[in-house]
Every structure is written in structure tokens, then in C-alpha cells.
Design a protein around this motif. Structure first.
Motif, short mmCIF file in Angstrom:
data_model
loop_
_atom_site.label_atom_id
_atom_site.label_comp_id
_atom_site.label_asym_id
_atom_site.label_seq_id
_atom_site.Cartn_x
_atom_site.Cartn_y
_atom_site.Cartn_z
N LEU A 154 -2.70 2.43 -4.80
CA LEU A 154 -2.16 3.79 -4.85
C LEU A 154 -2.67 4.60 -3.66
CD1 LEU A 154 -2.18 4.69 -8.64
CD2 LEU A 154 -0.48 3.46 -7.29
N PRO A 155 -2.06 5.76 -3.39
CA PRO A 155 -2.43 6.53 -2.20
C PRO A 155 -3.90 6.92 -2.16
CG PRO A 155 -0.36 7.31 -3.07
CD PRO A 155 -0.90 6.34 -4.08
N GLY A 156 -4.48 6.85 -0.96
CA GLY A 156 -5.83 7.35 -0.74
C GLY A 156 -6.95 6.46 -1.21
N ILE A 157 -6.64 5.26 -1.65
CA ILE A 157 -7.66 4.35 -2.16
C ILE A 157 -8.58 3.89 -1.02
CG2 ILE A 157 -8.01 1.99 -3.06
CD1 ILE A 157 -7.23 4.02 -5.20
N THR A 158 -9.87 3.78 -1.31
CA THR A 158 -10.84 3.20 -0.38
C THR A 158 -11.41 1.93 -0.99
OG1 THR A 158 -11.45 5.31 0.63
CG2 THR A 158 -13.04 3.52 0.81
N ILE A 159 -11.38 0.86 -0.22
CA ILE A 159 -12.02 -0.39 -0.61
C ILE A 159 -13.23 -0.55 0.30
CG2 ILE A 159 -11.75 -2.91 -0.77
CD1 ILE A 159 -8.72 -2.38 -1.20
N GLU A 160 -14.40 -0.49 -0.27
CA GLU A 160 -15.63 -0.52 0.53
C GLU A 160 -15.90 -1.92 1.09
OE1 GLU A 160 -17.30 2.11 1.33
OE2 GLU A 160 -16.60 3.63 -0.07
N THR A 206 0.85 -1.18 0.00
CA THR A 206 0.00 0.00 0.00
C THR A 206 0.89 1.24 0.00
OG1 THR A 206 -0.13 0.01 2.42
CG2 THR A 206 -1.82 -1.24 1.23
N SER A 207 0.36 2.37 -0.44
CA SER A 207 1.18 3.58 -0.55
C SER A 207 0.37 4.80 -0.12
CB SER A 207 1.71 3.75 -1.98
OG SER A 207 0.64 3.75 -2.92
N ASN A 208 1.09 5.90 0.19
CA ASN A 208 0.37 7.07 0.72
C ASN A 208 0.86 8.41 0.17
OD1 ASN A 208 2.80 7.59 2.07
ND2 ASN A 208 2.05 6.91 4.06
N ASP A 209 1.78 8.41 -0.79
CA ASP A 209 2.40 9.66 -1.23
C ASP A 209 2.36 9.76 -2.75
OD1 ASP A 209 3.88 11.92 -1.67
OD2 ASP A 209 5.75 11.15 -0.83
N LYS A 254 6.83 20.11 -1.19
CA LYS A 254 6.30 20.28 0.15
C LYS A 254 4.78 20.11 0.19
CE LYS A 254 9.99 23.32 1.78
NZ LYS A 254 10.31 24.66 2.33
N GLU A 255 4.15 20.22 -0.95
CA GLU A 255 2.70 20.09 -1.03
C GLU A 255 2.22 18.72 -0.53
OE1 GLU A 255 -0.80 20.57 -4.44
OE2 GLU A 255 1.32 20.73 -4.97
N ARG A 256 3.10 17.73 -0.63
CA ARG A 256 2.70 16.37 -0.28
C ARG A 256 2.36 16.19 1.19
NH1 ARG A 256 8.34 16.09 -0.06
NH2 ARG A 256 9.23 14.69 1.52
N PHE A 257 2.94 17.01 2.07
CA PHE A 257 2.80 16.78 3.51
C PHE A 257 1.36 16.85 3.99
CE2 PHE A 257 7.27 18.53 3.37
CZ PHE A 257 7.86 17.29 3.52
N ASP A 258 0.56 17.71 3.37
CA ASP A 258 -0.83 17.84 3.77
C ASP A 258 -1.76 16.88 3.04
OD1 ASP A 258 -0.20 19.93 5.52
OD2 ASP A 258 -0.37 21.42 3.91
N LYS A 259 -1.20 16.07 2.15
CA LYS A 259 -2.04 15.23 1.31
C LYS A 259 -1.72 13.74 1.42
CE LYS A 259 -2.95 18.92 -2.00
NZ LYS A 259 -2.91 19.35 -3.41
N MET A 260 -0.85 13.37 2.34
CA MET A 260 -0.54 11.95 2.49
C MET A 260 -1.75 11.21 3.06
SD MET A 260 3.38 11.59 3.80
CE MET A 260 4.74 12.00 2.73
N LYS A 261 -2.08 10.12 2.42
CA LYS A 261 -3.22 9.32 2.87
C LYS A 261 -3.00 7.89 2.45
CE LYS A 261 -8.26 9.07 2.85
NZ LYS A 261 -9.52 9.63 2.27
N GLY A 262 -3.12 6.99 3.42
CA GLY A 262 -2.93 5.58 3.13
C GLY A 262 -4.20 4.95 2.58
N VAL A 263 -4.27 3.64 2.68
CA VAL A 263 -5.43 2.89 2.19
C VAL A 263 -6.49 2.81 3.28
CG1 VAL A 263 -4.52 0.64 2.90
CG2 VAL A 263 -6.13 0.77 1.00
N SER A 322 -3.06 -7.21 -8.96
CA SER A 322 -3.71 -6.02 -9.51
C SER A 322 -3.06 -4.74 -9.00
CB SER A 322 -5.19 -6.01 -9.15
OG SER A 322 -5.84 -7.15 -9.67
N ILE A 323 -3.24 -3.66 -9.76
CA ILE A 323 -2.85 -2.33 -9.31
C ILE A 323 -4.11 -1.49 -9.20
CG2 ILE A 323 -1.52 -0.25 -9.80
CD1 ILE A 323 0.52 -1.95 -11.21
N VAL A 324 -4.42 -1.06 -7.98
CA VAL A 324 -5.67 -0.37 -7.72
C VAL A 324 -5.44 1.13 -7.80
CG1 VAL A 324 -7.59 -0.10 -6.11
CG2 VAL A 324 -6.33 -2.26 -6.20
#
Length: 236
Positions: free
Chosen positions: A188-194, A154-157, A164-173, A203-205
């Protein structure tokens, strides 16, 4: 107290130990750690380690975290590291060589497999199964009964360590109750699996996975709905 200590074990000040605990050889338990009843801590385990910062780290400071808390009935496998600020609820099983970082909560009866890494600031629900060598990136949230197969990444960046913009936008799965991710899949960063969403192996989500759908491929797309017999609500 019925505690068995191995050789070369170090227990620092103010550690709270429950009843019926087995501690292996070369174990280090840092100051203030709280260990519940009926816990097994195997050889070379480190519990309550504070994080350190590299000289070129982007972090401005590393705050001291509260002591680790390990609930009743937990098993901590050989050479695992549980950082300060982590909370393991009752009956968590941590296999050999796993790492659970600071400010992580792991719910009751979850299995953290061999070599699994759970990075900082994650929440893992109850009765999850994280299999060998999967990687749960920082700022991730897993619900209950989540399955993560071996070697999942999983990734978050989205900025790949630039800007520097990335610091406020990091989000994991985010994986909601009953979600499943197959072997060697990448999110990929910020993915939600319901709820009950399922990702096929390899796979690459790149986009969110809807409730009760099975996705597959590069990039992952819906193949079909998850079979009724596999849905969480239909398990005995």
C-alpha cells in the motif's frame, strides 16, 4: 568509434555516443541523449522520449526533461523505452519490453526484468533485481541489493484518484538495503521496508516492515525473523 547501426535507426542531433556500441534495427535515440561505452541497444528501443500529457490529465504542465544518460556497459532489451531525464549507471541490464520513466535513476549492475515498469521520480539502487512484470510506482525509493519478484505491485495513492488532497500525499514504497518482496505481493502507499525486511509471496503489506523481519499474509504480519544465512551482511 566502432559503432554498429541496424536498419531504420534514427539518431537525432547532439546525441553523444561512446565507443564500441551496438544499435539494433528501428531504434530511436532522441536529441541530446548520452550513451556510454560498450553499450548494447537492441531492436525497436526508444531512448530519450519526452513524456506527453493526456487531455484529461490532472497535471497542469509537462516540463521538458534533460537528456537521458546511459552509462558504460549497459544493455537495453528489445522494445524497451527509456524516457528523457532517466539516468542508468554503469552495467545496468534492461530486459525486453521494460519501461523506465522520466527522472528515474537506476544504480550500477541492477537488473530490470522483462516487462518491468518503473514510473517517474524513482530511485533504484545498485545491484538490485527487479523481476518480470513487477510495477514500481512513482515516488518510490529502493536501496542497494533489493529484490522484487515477478508481478509485485506497489502503489502511491491512498485516495484512489479522488480528492485534490491526494496530490500532496502521494508516496511510493521505500525499500532499504537488502529488502525483498515475494511474487505477487502488494504494498500500500507509503510503506517502508527496512533493511533486510522480507515480504512473503502473495502478501498485502499494510504497515511498515521492520528490519530483518519476515512478514506474510493478508494483511501481512510478522512470521519470524529472516534466517541469519539470508541476511545481506552474510552473503559471500
Amino acid at each position: 568509434m566502432n559503432i554498429t547501426f541496424g536498419k531504420n535507426t534514427i539518431i537525432e542531433d547532439s546525441v553523444v555516443l561512446g565507443e564500441n556500441i551496438t544499435i539494433g534495427h528501428n531504434v530511436i535515440i532522441y536529441e541530446g541523449s548520452v550513451i556510454g561505452d560498450n553499450v548494447i541497444i537492441q531492436d525497436n528501443v526508444v531512448i530519450g522520449k519526452q513524456p506527453t500529457k493526456a487531455k484529461n490529465s490532472v497535471l497542469k504542465e509537462v516540463k521538458k526533461n534533460p537528456p537521458v544518460v546511459i552509462g558504460d556497459g549497459c544493455t537495453i532489451g528489445t522494445s524497451s523505452i527509456i524516457y528523457a531525464g532517466a539516468v542508468l549507471e554503469n552495467d545496468v541490464f534492461v530486459a525486453d519490453l521494460a519501461t523506465i520513466r522520466e527522472r528515474v535513476t537506476v544504480g550500477e549492475r541492477t537488473i530490470v526484468g522483462r516487462g518491468v515498469a518503473i514510473e517517474n521520480d524513482c530511485t533504484i539502487g545498485c545491484k538490485c533485481k527487479l523481476e518480470t512484470n513487477c510495477y514500481i510506482t512513482a515516488y518510490s525509493n529502493l536501496g542497494n541489493h533489493v529484490f522484487v519478484a515477478p508481478c509485485v505491485v506497489t502503489s502511491n495513492d491512498n485516495y484512489m484518484a479522488r480528492s485534490k488532497e491526494r496530490f500532496d500525499k502521494m508516496k511510493g514504497v521505500t525499500v532499504k538495503d537488502g529488502g525483498r518482496i515475494g511474487a505477487n505481493a502488494i504494498t500500500l502507499p507509503g510503506i517502508t521496508i527496512e533493511e533486510d525486511g522480507t515480504v512473503a509471496a502473495g502478501s498485502i503489506v499494510t504497515r511498515d516492515v521492520k528490519k530483518e523481519e519476515l512478514v506474510i499474509g493478508i494483511p501481512a504480519k510478522k512470521l519470524r525473523d529472516v534466517p541469519q544465512a539470508q541476511l545481506l551482511r552474510n552473503q559471500e
